[in-house]
Scaffold this motif. Structure first.
Motif, PDB file in Angstrom:
ATOM      1  N   ARG A   1       0.819  -1.217   0.000  1.00 19.83           N
ATOM      2  CA  ARG A   1       0.000   0.000   0.000  1.00 19.83           C
ATOM      3  C   ARG A   1       0.853   1.267   0.000  1.00 19.83           C
TER       4      ARG A   1
ATOM      5  N   ASP B   1       1.542   1.642  -3.646  1.00 18.29           N
ATOM      6  CA  ASP B   1       0.312   1.852  -4.415  1.00 18.29           C
ATOM      7  C   ASP B   1      -0.363   3.145  -3.946  1.00 18.29           C
ATOM      8  N   LYS B   2       0.234   4.264  -4.299  1.00 19.56           N
ATOM      9  CA  LYS B   2      -0.218   5.578  -3.824  1.00 19.56           C
ATOM     10  C   LYS B   2      -1.682   5.870  -4.168  1.00 19.56           C
ATOM     11  N   GLU B   3      -2.151   5.413  -5.340  1.00 20.63           N
ATOM     12  CA  GLU B   3      -3.506   5.732  -5.772  1.00 20.63           C
ATOM     13  C   GLU B   3      -4.539   4.708  -5.293  1.00 20.63           C
ATOM     14  N   GLY B   4      -4.092   3.649  -4.635  1.00 22.36           N
ATOM     15  CA  GLY B   4      -5.013   2.657  -4.092  1.00 22.36           C
ATOM     16  C   GLY B   4      -5.744   1.835  -5.143  1.00 22.36           C
ATOM     17  N   ARG B   5      -5.113   1.645  -6.313  1.00 25.64           N
ATOM     18  CA  ARG B   5      -5.730   0.894  -7.410  1.00 25.64           C
ATOM     19  C   ARG B   5      -5.481  -0.612  -7.311  1.00 25.64           C
TER      20      ARG B   5
ATOM     21  N   ASP C   1       2.135   1.170 -10.847  1.00 20.50           N
ATOM     22  CA  ASP C   1       2.456   1.431 -12.250  1.00 20.50           C
ATOM     23  C   ASP C   1       3.854   2.049 -12.366  1.00 20.50           C
TER      24      ASP C   1
ATOM     25  N   ARG D   1       4.814   4.964 -13.268  1.00 18.05           N
ATOM     26  CA  ARG D   1       4.928   6.315 -12.715  1.00 18.05           C
ATOM     27  C   ARG D   1       5.144   6.263 -11.200  1.00 18.05           C
ATOM     28  N   GLU D   2       4.385   5.385 -10.506  1.00 15.92           N
ATOM     29  CA  GLU D   2       4.542   5.240  -9.058  1.00 15.92           C
ATOM     30  C   GLU D   2       5.924   4.674  -8.724  1.00 15.92           C
TER      31      GLU D   2
ATOM     32  N   ASP E   1       1.676  -3.331 -15.092  1.00 15.14           N
ATOM     33  CA  ASP E   1       1.668  -2.912 -13.692  1.00 15.14           C
ATOM     34  C   ASP E   1       2.094  -4.090 -12.814  1.00 15.14           C
TER      35      ASP E   1
END
Length: 136
Positions: A79, A82-86, A90, A92-93, A124
């Motif tokens: 988590r 996974d900054k965006e919580g998807r 990816d 970019r992260e 991803d």
């Protein structure tokens, strides 16, 4: 993950980007990580008492140590990435994380890192692929 970099930097006395093997346990503790089976980790990663450990190797130690973690601890680490919580990490992260950690990477290097563990080919890293990456 910045706390890992801060803990590493505490023991990078020279500022040259490495810590002494003798300081590894202390650096792990400074990041809030309780070293588990550190002797086995050192043997697995071929770390000798005179080794100079750069940040990438330090992160390999952290990852290897995470193998001893519970599933809940691994999910918590995922988590963080996974900054965006998807439910995926990816490119970019991953690039952002590497930059925060002070590791300069270009897009091709990040893509290669993802491709190495991306078993479903979606570009991803999902949780299962993350776990697989930690076990490498």
């Amino acid at each position: 993950y910045p706390e890992r970099f801060d803990g590493f930097n505490l023991f990078d006395y020279s500022g040259e980007g490495w810590i002494a093997a003798k300081d590894l346990e202390w650096a792990l503790q400074a990041t809030g990580h309780v070293p588990i089976s550190l002797k086995l980790t050192k043997e697995h990663l071929l770390i000798s008492p005179t080794s100079q450990i750069d940040f990438r190797l330090f992160m390999a130690v952290v990852a290897h140590q995470m193998l001893e973690c519970t599933e809940d601890q691994i999910k918590a680490a995922f988590r963080i990435f996974d900054k965006e919580g998807r439910g995926t990490i990816d490119s970019r992260e991953l690039k952002h994380i590497m930059t925060v950690l002070g590791v300069q990477t270009d897009e091709d290097q990040v893509d290669d890192m993802i491709r190495e563990v991306d078993t479903d080919g979606d570009g991803d890293i999902d949780f299962q692929e993350f776990v697989m990456m930690l076990k490498k």
